[in-house]
Write a protein that holds these residues in place. Structure first.
Motif, short mmCIF file in Angstrom:
data_model
loop_
_atom_site.label_atom_id
_atom_site.label_comp_id
_atom_site.label_asym_id
_atom_site.label_seq_id
_atom_site.Cartn_x
_atom_site.Cartn_y
_atom_site.Cartn_z
N LEU A 7 -12.68 -6.38 -3.93
CA LEU A 7 -12.14 -5.50 -2.90
C LEU A 7 -12.28 -6.13 -1.53
N SER A 8 -11.35 -5.78 -0.67
CA SER A 8 -11.42 -6.16 0.74
C SER A 8 -10.83 -5.01 1.54
N ALA A 9 -11.18 -4.95 2.80
CA ALA A 9 -10.66 -3.88 3.65
C ALA A 9 -9.14 -3.92 3.68
N SER A 10 -8.57 -5.12 3.75
CA SER A 10 -7.12 -5.27 3.81
C SER A 10 -6.46 -4.77 2.52
N ARG A 11 -7.03 -5.13 1.40
CA ARG A 11 -6.48 -4.72 0.11
C ARG A 11 -6.55 -3.19 -0.05
N ILE A 12 -7.63 -2.60 0.39
CA ILE A 12 -7.79 -1.14 0.31
C ILE A 12 -6.77 -0.44 1.19
N ARG A 13 -6.57 -0.94 2.41
CA ARG A 13 -5.59 -0.33 3.33
C ARG A 13 -4.18 -0.44 2.76
N THR A 14 -3.86 -1.61 2.21
CA THR A 14 -2.52 -1.81 1.65
C THR A 14 -2.25 -0.85 0.49
N ALA A 15 -3.23 -0.70 -0.38
CA ALA A 15 -3.07 0.21 -1.52
C ALA A 15 -2.98 1.65 -1.05
N ALA A 16 -3.78 2.02 -0.07
CA ALA A 16 -3.74 3.39 0.45
C ALA A 16 -2.38 3.70 1.06
N LEU A 17 -1.84 2.76 1.82
CA LEU A 17 -0.53 2.98 2.44
C LEU A 17 0.55 3.07 1.38
N HIS A 18 0.42 2.30 0.33
CA HIS A 18 1.39 2.36 -0.77
C HIS A 18 1.40 3.75 -1.41
N ILE A 19 0.21 4.33 -1.60
CA ILE A 19 0.11 5.67 -2.17
C ILE A 19 0.72 6.69 -1.22
N ILE A 20 0.42 6.56 0.07
CA ILE A 20 0.97 7.50 1.06
C ILE A 20 2.50 7.41 1.09
N ASP A 21 3.02 6.20 1.08
CA ASP A 21 4.48 6.02 1.08
C ASP A 21 5.11 6.66 -0.16
N ARG A 22 4.42 6.55 -1.27
CA ARG A 22 4.97 7.03 -2.54
C ARG A 22 4.73 8.53 -2.76
N ASP A 23 3.50 8.99 -2.45
CA ASP A 23 3.09 10.35 -2.82
C ASP A 23 2.83 11.28 -1.65
N LEU A 33 -6.93 6.22 -5.25
CA LEU A 33 -6.95 4.89 -4.65
C LEU A 33 -7.75 3.93 -5.52
N ALA A 34 -8.90 4.39 -6.01
CA ALA A 34 -9.71 3.54 -6.88
C ALA A 34 -8.96 3.16 -8.14
N SER A 35 -8.25 4.14 -8.71
CA SER A 35 -7.47 3.87 -9.91
C SER A 35 -6.38 2.84 -9.63
N GLU A 36 -5.74 2.97 -8.49
CA GLU A 36 -4.68 2.03 -8.10
C GLU A 36 -5.23 0.61 -7.98
N LEU A 37 -6.47 0.51 -7.53
CA LEU A 37 -7.09 -0.80 -7.32
C LEU A 37 -7.82 -1.31 -8.56
N GLY A 38 -7.94 -0.44 -9.58
CA GLY A 38 -8.61 -0.85 -10.80
C GLY A 38 -10.12 -0.91 -10.70
N LEU A 44 -15.46 1.95 -3.50
CA LEU A 44 -14.74 2.01 -2.23
C LEU A 44 -15.66 2.29 -1.05
N TYR A 45 -16.73 3.02 -1.32
CA TYR A 45 -17.55 3.50 -0.20
C TYR A 45 -18.37 2.41 0.47
N GLY A 46 -18.38 1.23 -0.12
CA GLY A 46 -19.00 0.10 0.58
C GLY A 46 -18.09 -0.47 1.65
N HIS A 47 -16.81 -0.04 1.64
CA HIS A 47 -15.82 -0.53 2.59
C HIS A 47 -15.32 0.54 3.54
N VAL A 48 -15.29 1.78 3.08
CA VAL A 48 -14.80 2.88 3.90
C VAL A 48 -15.61 4.13 3.57
N SER A 49 -16.02 4.86 4.62
CA SER A 49 -16.94 5.98 4.42
C SER A 49 -16.25 7.23 3.91
N THR A 50 -15.11 7.57 4.49
CA THR A 50 -14.41 8.81 4.14
C THR A 50 -12.91 8.57 4.09
#
Length: 204
Positions: A7-23, A33-38, A44-50
């Motif tokens: 995981l990386s902050a960039s990868r998490i943001r990209t996946a989150a935006l993809h979900i928002i765009d789609r859903d 988001l975790a499921s999307e990233l496998g 995730l909480y080591g990279h983003v708190s909430t």
């Protein structure tokens, strides 16, 4: 090889935006988001708190595309135009996150840095601090209004719906077919009216 994806902050943001765009905004959850990233959600909480913190980071990435360099040369008119156009383009690419961004800059660094440039550029051009605040607000009203809805695509393509009941809208059924072009031109008309109107009372 690692058992789970790195995981990386960039990868998490990209996946989150993809979900928002789609859903949509409501479709984003830390579990999805975790499921999307496998990975497991706890990872995730080591990279983003909430989720809210994550949304602010996603928003910051979008705002990085807003161009305020037009104020560098001291031309506030050019600055306003380039800022508005790039802001609208950034939001148009990700319309589902617009309601979150529309609440204002809050404590988002990317928002505040750009607002600082806009405000400073306007004040340096002779506008008072109050006027600069009002101009920046007016620009945001215009940009977010354009991003939140499409006036043209909101019409029915059924000609009979308008023809007999609304004689002055007898061609309204044609608007959805040219919505993209007409919405662009309408935005440019409003932006030009704003800048031209401000120019009539400018201090320079």
């Amino acid at each position: 090889m690692p058992r789970s994806p790195i995981l990386s902050a960039s990868r998490i943001r990209t996946a989150a935006l993809h979900i928002i765009d789609r859903d949509g905004l409501d479709g984003l959850s830390m579990r999805k988001l975790a499921s999307e990233l496998g990975v497991q959600a706890a990872s995730l909480y080591g990279h983003v708190s909430t989720k809210d913190d994550l949304l602010h980071e996603v928003a910051a990435g979008i705002l990085e595309q807003v161009d305020v360099s037009g104020f560098d040369g001291g031309d506030w008119r050019h600055g306003l135009r380039s800022c508005a156009r790039s802001y609208r383009a950034a939001l148009a690419a990700h319309p589902n996150i617009v309601p979150f961004l529309a609440y204002g800059p809050a404590h988002r660094e990317a928002s505040l840095r750009r607002l600082d440039v806009v405000h400073g550029g306007l004040v340096a051009s002779g506008w008072s601090r109050r006027e600069a605040t009002m101009i920046a607000a007016a620009l945001m009203y215009l940009v977010f209004g354009a991003a939140l809805s499409s006036f043209s695509s909101g019409f029915s393509e059924d000609q009979t719906f308008y023809r007999d009941r609304y004689p002055n809208l007898d061609k309204a059924h044609l608007l959805p077919a040219v919505a993209r072009e007409l919405d662009h031109d309408s935005f440019e008309l409003a932006l030009d009216a704003l800048v031209t109107g401000l120019g009539a009372r400018a201090h320079d």
